[in-house]
Design a protein around this motif. Structure first.
Motif, PDB file in Angstrom:
ATOM      1  N   MET A   2       1.615  -5.066  -8.892  1.00 54.08           N
ATOM      2  CA  MET A   2       1.145  -3.829  -8.276  1.00 54.08           C
ATOM      3  C   MET A   2       1.145  -4.008  -6.765  1.00 54.08           C
ATOM      4  SD  MET A   2      -2.681  -2.193  -8.642  1.00 54.08           S
ATOM      5  CE  MET A   2      -3.486  -3.345  -7.526  1.00 54.08           C
ATOM      6  N   LEU A   3       1.685  -3.019  -6.054  1.00 52.99           N
ATOM      7  CA  LEU A   3       1.717  -3.077  -4.595  1.00 52.99           C
ATOM      8  C   LEU A   3       0.951  -1.905  -4.005  1.00 52.99           C
ATOM      9  CD1 LEU A   3       4.974  -3.740  -5.635  1.00 52.99           C
ATOM     10  CD2 LEU A   3       4.865  -4.732  -3.366  1.00 52.99           C
ATOM     11  N   ARG A   4       0.115  -2.210  -3.004  1.00 61.42           N
ATOM     12  CA  ARG A   4      -0.650  -1.189  -2.295  1.00 61.42           C
ATOM     13  C   ARG A   4      -0.641  -1.493  -0.805  1.00 61.42           C
ATOM     14  NH1 ARG A   4      -5.684   0.854  -6.145  1.00 61.42           N
ATOM     15  NH2 ARG A   4      -4.373   1.342  -7.956  1.00 61.42           N
ATOM     16  N   THR A   5      -1.146  -0.543  -0.007  1.00 58.79           N
ATOM     17  CA  THR A   5      -1.070  -0.701   1.439  1.00 58.79           C
ATOM     18  C   THR A   5      -2.308  -0.135   2.116  1.00 58.79           C
ATOM     19  OG1 THR A   5       0.282  -0.210   3.395  1.00 58.79           O
ATOM     20  CG2 THR A   5       0.143   1.509   1.718  1.00 58.79           C
ATOM     21  N   PHE A   6      -2.576  -0.625   3.321  1.00 54.57           N
ATOM     22  CA  PHE A   6      -3.629  -0.072   4.168  1.00 54.57           C
ATOM     23  C   PHE A   6      -3.072   0.965   5.151  1.00 54.57           C
ATOM     24  CE2 PHE A   6      -5.596  -4.009   2.758  1.00 54.57           C
ATOM     25  CZ  PHE A   6      -6.912  -3.629   2.551  1.00 54.57           C
ATOM     26  N   SER A   7      -1.774   1.228   5.083  1.00 57.40           N
ATOM     27  CA  SER A   7      -1.137   2.078   6.087  1.00 57.40           C
ATOM     28  C   SER A   7      -1.553   3.542   5.989  1.00 57.40           C
ATOM     29  CB  SER A   7       0.388   1.990   5.967  1.00 57.40           C
ATOM     30  OG  SER A   7       0.845   0.707   6.277  1.00 57.40           O
ATOM     31  N   LYS A   8      -1.672   4.059   4.776  1.00 59.48           N
ATOM     32  CA  LYS A   8      -1.832   5.497   4.592  1.00 59.48           C
ATOM     33  C   LYS A   8      -3.295   5.893   4.480  1.00 59.48           C
ATOM     34  CE  LYS A   8       2.685   5.736   4.383  1.00 59.48           C
ATOM     35  NZ  LYS A   8       3.100   4.344   4.262  1.00 59.48           N
TER      36      LYS A   8
END
Length: 372
Positions: A222-228
């Protein structure tokens, strides 16, 4: 001292990989005019929280030192949140960097990577750079992933499958039931990357959620980000959760020392309870604004698919370039993908009226050029 004469140029160019030389570089959205709005990069329109800015400023006192590029403190924080060990968390320079690492770890020349299209525009380039071959499966008529067709496209050469939910740029989710059926069909030695860069904006309870899948599939990351949702696009920090051997292999493909101390400090500050509560409240505002925008566009006659990211998709077909230019003339920078459509980020509230006014004028012309 004897002078040195440079050799005459021969006209011969450096031998580059032809597929790389032919590869168009990733293109950022053009900047907005001073009195306009940038709705082209799915950025969070809210400014950084004061506590996050303070953490970033404090980290500047350490920029003469290399950071802990493994971001151990952040990994431990995320591991505690997701109920895994720190070794099951990999932090990278945004989730797109992690995608590159996983693809490079699993696929090379002669191998295939399966993904839906249209989806995140970086996928084709990442596969090409790894030396592998893209196998593209068209979206359904509702602009969502056709996971049955994706599973059918898997062969003995397939090494990676990428599932993007909600899908960028169309905004359509993959449901939990669809994803479970997909995982049951594909081989257990096929690396499946679940790209959830926009998961925090999802309000459809039927959606797949990587948190519920942790530890259940030995081939799933699973991949997630703090960008959005967390508004840290300018600092580049994302994370992956999955089995340790897969994460170790991806870590080996990374450029050393990529994750900065500043990015780690900002992510940690964003996860503090009070800060995160405020950030997720902002996410709620953006999601509600998105739903109002989509409802208004549908009422105008635009066939906008179900939107669950922080953007909406306009299937403008052959009219894509013309519609995007009209929006630009009105001070709205959007992301055009000729000849398919336009992705419009949900930005400042003030941008919505202008957006609806211009698009309201363009519905008939755009529908003449529309194709699904």
């Amino acid at each position: 001292m004897e002078s040195v004469t440079a050799p005459e140029p021969t006209g011969a160019s450096v031998r580059l990989r032809p597929e790389i030389a032919a590869l168009p570089p990733y293109r950022q959205g053009r900047p907005a005019p001073a009195d306009g709005y940038k709705l082209s990069s799915n950025e969070n329109p809210f400014p950084p929280l004061p506590g996050v800015v303070a953490a970033v400023a404090a980290s500047a006192n350490e920029i003469n030192r290399y950071p802990d590029a493994t971001a151990l403190t952040l990994r431990e924080k995320l591991a505690d949140r997701y109920g895994v060990s720190a070794d099951e968390v990999l932090v990278g320079v945004g989730s797109v960097s992690l995608l590159a690492q996983f693809i490079a770890a699993a696929a090379g020349p002669g191998d295939e990577v399966v993904y839906s299209w249209r989806s995140f525009e970086a996928y084709p380039g990442l596969v090409t750079v790894a030396g592998a071959t893209s196998v593209v499966v068209g979206n359904r008529d509702d602009h969502g992933h056709d996971l049955e067709a994706m599973a059918a496209a898997v062969t003995d050469r397939t090494r990676v499958a990428i599932v993007c939910s909600p899908n960028n740029p169309t905004g359509v989710i993959v449901t939990a039931a669809e994803f479970e059926a997909f995982m049951a069909r594909v081989p257990r030695d096929l690396l499946v990357l679940l790209d959830e860069a926009y998961i925090e904006f999802v309000r459809d309870e039927a959606s797949v959620d990587g948190r519920t899948l942790i530890g259940r599939h030995p081939n799933l990351v699973m991949l997630r980000t703090f960008s959005k949702a967390y508004g840290l696009a300018g600092l580049r920090v994302g994370y992956a959760i999955g089995p340790v051997p897969i994460l170790d292999a991806a870590h080996s493909t990374a450029i050393p020392l990529g994750v900065t101390g500043t990015a780690t400090a900002a992510a940690l500050a964003s996860l503090e309870p009070a800060a995160e509560a405020e950030l997720l409240e902002r996410v709620g505002v953006i999601a509600a604004r998105r739903d109002r925008l989509r409802d208004a566009l549908v009422a105008q006659g635009w066939p906008v698919p179900q939107a669950q990211g922080n953007f909406v998709w306009l299937p403008t077909g052959d009219a894509t370039a013309d519609v995007a230019e009209r929006l630009f003339e009105a001070g709205l920078v959007t992301r055009a993908f000729p000849p398919d459509g336009i992705r419009v980020s949900v930005g400042e509230e003030e941008s919505v009226d202008t957006l609806l006014r211009i698009l309201g004028e363009l519905v008939p012309a755009s529908q003449e050029g529309h194709h699904a």
